[in-house]
Design a protein around this motif. Structure first.
Motif, PDB file in Angstrom:
ATOM      1  N   GLU A 194     -75.482 -67.575  30.661  1.00 41.33           N
ATOM      2  CA  GLU A 194     -75.923 -66.617  29.640  1.00 41.33           C
ATOM      3  C   GLU A 194     -74.721 -65.989  28.921  1.00 41.33           C
ATOM      4  O   GLU A 194     -74.790 -65.697  27.717  1.00 41.33           O
ATOM      5  CB  GLU A 194     -76.888 -65.561  30.218  1.00 41.33           C
ATOM      6  N   VAL A 195     -73.635 -65.809  29.655  1.00 38.20           N
ATOM      7  CA  VAL A 195     -72.425 -65.264  29.015  1.00 38.20           C
ATOM      8  C   VAL A 195     -71.864 -66.299  28.037  1.00 38.20           C
ATOM      9  O   VAL A 195     -71.456 -65.957  26.916  1.00 38.20           O
ATOM     10  CB  VAL A 195     -71.361 -64.862  30.073  1.00 38.20           C
ATOM     11  N   PHE A 196     -71.891 -67.563  28.438  1.00 35.77           N
ATOM     12  CA  PHE A 196     -71.406 -68.619  27.546  1.00 35.77           C
ATOM     13  C   PHE A 196     -72.242 -68.658  26.264  1.00 35.77           C
ATOM     14  O   PHE A 196     -71.696 -68.787  25.163  1.00 35.77           O
ATOM     15  CB  PHE A 196     -71.450 -69.979  28.262  1.00 35.77           C
ATOM     16  N   GLU A 197     -73.561 -68.498  26.401  1.00 33.83           N
ATOM     17  CA  GLU A 197     -74.435 -68.498  25.218  1.00 33.83           C
ATOM     18  C   GLU A 197     -74.111 -67.315  24.302  1.00 33.83           C
ATOM     19  O   GLU A 197     -74.096 -67.442  23.083  1.00 33.83           O
ATOM     20  CB  GLU A 197     -75.917 -68.477  25.622  1.00 33.83           C
ATOM     21  N   GLN A 198     -73.845 -66.145  24.907  1.00 31.95           N
ATOM     22  CA  GLN A 198     -73.468 -64.974  24.106  1.00 31.95           C
ATOM     23  C   GLN A 198     -72.151 -65.232  23.370  1.00 31.95           C
ATOM     24  O   GLN A 198     -71.983 -64.868  22.204  1.00 31.95           O
ATOM     25  CB  GLN A 198     -73.335 -63.729  24.991  1.00 31.95           C
ATOM     26  N   MET A 199     -71.239 -65.888  24.066  1.00 35.18           N
ATOM     27  CA  MET A 199     -69.949 -66.181  23.423  1.00 35.18           C
ATOM     28  C   MET A 199     -70.124 -67.162  22.267  1.00 35.18           C
ATOM     29  O   MET A 199     -69.472 -67.044  21.232  1.00 35.18           O
ATOM     30  CB  MET A 199     -68.952 -66.741  24.448  1.00 35.18           C
ATOM     31  N   LYS A 200     -71.020 -68.121  22.462  1.00 36.70           N
ATOM     32  CA  LYS A 200     -71.275 -69.072  21.365  1.00 36.70           C
ATOM     33  C   LYS A 200     -71.832 -68.352  20.138  1.00 36.70           C
ATOM     34  O   LYS A 200     -71.429 -68.633  19.007  1.00 36.70           O
ATOM     35  CB  LYS A 200     -72.228 -70.180  21.824  1.00 36.70           C
ATOM     36  N   GLN A 201     -72.734 -67.410  20.400  1.00 42.81           N
ATOM     37  CA  GLN A 201     -73.273 -66.600  19.279  1.00 42.81           C
ATOM     38  C   GLN A 201     -72.144 -65.839  18.588  1.00 42.81           C
ATOM     39  O   GLN A 201     -72.082 -65.759  17.359  1.00 42.81           O
ATOM     40  CB  GLN A 201     -74.289 -65.581  19.786  1.00 42.81           C
ATOM     41  N   ASP A 202     -71.261 -65.241  19.393  1.00 43.71           N
ATOM     42  CA  ASP A 202     -70.155 -64.469  18.807  1.00 43.71           C
ATOM     43  C   ASP A 202     -69.229 -65.370  17.990  1.00 43.71           C
ATOM     44  O   ASP A 202     -68.669 -64.938  16.976  1.00 43.71           O
ATOM     45  CB  ASP A 202     -69.376 -63.727  19.903  1.00 43.71           C
ATOM     46  N   PHE A 203     -69.082 -66.608  18.419  1.00 42.34           N
ATOM     47  CA  PHE A 203     -68.260 -67.540  17.629  1.00 42.34           C
ATOM     48  C   PHE A 203     -68.917 -67.885  16.291  1.00 42.34           C
ATOM     49  O   PHE A 203     -68.221 -68.076  15.299  1.00 42.34           O
ATOM     50  CB  PHE A 203     -67.927 -68.808  18.441  1.00 42.34           C
ATOM     51  N   VAL A 204     -70.245 -67.945  16.275  1.00 41.35           N
ATOM     52  CA  VAL A 204     -70.943 -68.180  14.998  1.00 41.35           C
ATOM     53  C   VAL A 204     -70.701 -66.979  14.071  1.00 41.35           C
ATOM     54  O   VAL A 204     -70.386 -67.135  12.880  1.00 41.35           O
ATOM     55  CB  VAL A 204     -72.456 -68.426  15.219  1.00 41.35           C
ATOM     56  N   THR A 205     -70.808 -65.772  14.630  1.00 40.21           N
ATOM     57  CA  THR A 205     -70.516 -64.562  13.849  1.00 40.21           C
ATOM     58  C   THR A 205     -69.091 -64.632  13.305  1.00 40.21           C
ATOM     59  O   THR A 205     -68.835 -64.346  12.130  1.00 40.21           O
ATOM     60  CB  THR A 205     -70.666 -63.292  14.726  1.00 40.21           C
ATOM     61  N   LEU A 206     -68.166 -65.040  14.173  1.00 40.37           N
ATOM     62  CA  LEU A 206     -66.759 -65.142  13.779  1.00 40.37           C
ATOM     63  C   LEU A 206     -66.586 -66.144  12.632  1.00 40.37           C
ATOM     64  O   LEU A 206     -65.872 -65.873  11.663  1.00 40.37           O
ATOM     65  CB  LEU A 206     -65.931 -65.580  15.002  1.00 40.37           C
ATOM     66  N   LYS A 207     -67.257 -67.256  12.744  1.00 39.83           N
ATOM     67  CA  LYS A 207     -67.148 -68.279  11.687  1.00 39.83           C
ATOM     68  C   LYS A 207     -67.626 -67.703  10.342  1.00 39.83           C
ATOM     69  O   LYS A 207     -66.991 -67.920   9.302  1.00 39.83           O
ATOM     70  CB  LYS A 207     -67.980 -69.506  12.057  1.00 39.83           C
ATOM     71  N   ASN A 208     -68.722 -66.956  10.383  1.00 38.30           N
ATOM     72  CA  ASN A 208     -69.244 -66.345   9.151  1.00 38.30           C
ATOM     73  C   ASN A 208     -68.282 -65.309   8.589  1.00 38.30           C
ATOM     74  O   ASN A 208     -68.083 -65.223   7.374  1.00 38.30           O
ATOM     75  CB  ASN A 208     -70.619 -65.726   9.403  1.00 38.30           C
ATOM     76  N   ILE A 209     -67.672 -64.525   9.476  1.00 34.77           N
ATOM     77  CA  ILE A 209     -66.677 -63.540   9.025  1.00 34.77           C
ATOM     78  C   ILE A 209     -65.514 -64.264   8.351  1.00 34.77           C
ATOM     79  O   ILE A 209     -65.036 -63.859   7.289  1.00 34.77           O
ATOM     80  CB  ILE A 209     -66.164 -62.701  10.217  1.00 34.77           C
ATOM     81  N   MET A 210     -65.088 -65.386   8.932  1.00 34.64           N
ATOM     82  CA  MET A 210     -63.936 -66.113   8.382  1.00 34.64           C
ATOM     83  C   MET A 210     -64.260 -66.715   7.016  1.00 34.64           C
ATOM     84  O   MET A 210     -63.372 -66.826   6.171  1.00 34.64           O
ATOM     85  CB  MET A 210     -63.452 -67.201   9.359  1.00 34.64           C
ATOM     86  N   LYS A 211     -65.507 -67.081   6.818  1.00 36.92           N
ATOM     87  CA  LYS A 211     -65.908 -67.609   5.499  1.00 36.92           C
ATOM     88  C   LYS A 211     -65.692 -66.554   4.435  1.00 36.92           C
ATOM     89  O   LYS A 211     -65.311 -66.842   3.302  1.00 36.92           O
ATOM     90  CB  LYS A 211     -67.388 -68.012   5.518  1.00 36.92           C
ATOM     91  N   GLU A 212     -65.951 -65.292   4.795  1.00 37.19           N
ATOM     92  CA  GLU A 212     -65.744 -64.188   3.871  1.00 37.19           C
ATOM     93  C   GLU A 212     -64.260 -63.896   3.665  1.00 37.19           C
ATOM     94  O   GLU A 212     -63.816 -63.587   2.569  1.00 37.19           O
ATOM     95  CB  GLU A 212     -66.417 -62.919   4.416  1.00 37.19           C
TER      96      GLU A 212
END
Ligand code: URA
Ligand code: SF4
Length: 196
Positions: free
Chosen positions: A175-193
């Motif tokens: 479950e922690v790994f899944e949360q981290m994967k979500q946070d990486f998606v957020t990070l990717k979106n931030i980097m697009k900006e």
């Protein structure tokens, strides 16, 4: 002129100079147990700078960051958003291995912080990803809780910080790994900006 010579140093040369200082450093007692210091490595023009806690056994042997089990998880997370290690920089709060992989003490974090700040100043990343509590404490102070702030962008002293769990925290916890994967998606979106 001397000033020209100083400004003529390439990023790589400045990075090498910081790394040599780390190799000679005895500012805290962690130098006593190190086989190799781990200054960090990666792209000196990176938009993303990852900050881990400190070298473990494998890192101490190789002198390179995140080459053990936690490193495999970090690689999977980078791959999940199509990033290569060669595109980012990976460093640590302390550059010498704490005995038995214990958490670095606050005085060790403070003794080592000039090196981290010098690397951050050299690379000037768009976002600094804080991997776990030691990195969070080192760069944003002790009054934050990683489970509360993880996955959010925090601006502090002109820099953007993005705290997430430490990869090792997800070793046996899906479950922690899944949360981290979500946070990486957020990070990717931030980097697009941030990187246009
Ligand atoms: N854990 C860390 O925090 N840093 C490393 O370099 C490896 C494992
Ligand atoms: Fe120096 Fe940092 Fe190593 Fe301590 S951990 S001896 S401050 S390089």
């Amino acid at each position: 002129m001397d000033t020209e010579r100083i400004t003529d140093l390439t990023k790589d040369e400045v990075f090498q100079a910081i790394s040599s200082q780390i190799s000679l450093c005895k500012k805290c007692s962690l130098h006593q147990g190190r086989t190799h210091p781990v200054p960090g490595e990666g792209n000196l023009n990176a938009s993303l700078f990852f900050v881990g806690e400190g070298p473990g056994a494998n890192e101490d042997i190789q002198g390179r960051p995140f080459v053990g089990q936690a490193g495999k998880i970090l690689d999977q997370l980078l791959e999940s958003i199509a990033l290569e290690r060669s595109e980012v920089f990976i460093g640590n709060v302390v550059k010498c291995r704490p005995p038995g992989n214990r958490t670095p003490l606050i005085e060790e974090i403070r003794a080592c912080e000039d090196f981290l700040l010098a690397q951050l100043g050299l690379i000037e990343p768009k976002v600094v990803v804080l991997l776990g509590n030691a990195a969070l404490t080192a760069l944003l102070g002790a009054n934050h809780s990683i489970s509360r702030v993880r996955g959010t962008l925090i601006e502090h002293q002109g820099m953007n910080f993005f705290p997430i769990f430490h990869p090792a925290a997800s070793l046996y916890r899906r479950e922690v790994f899944e949360q981290m994967k979500q946070d990486f998606v957020t990070l990717k979106n931030i980097m697009k900006e941030k990187v246009k």
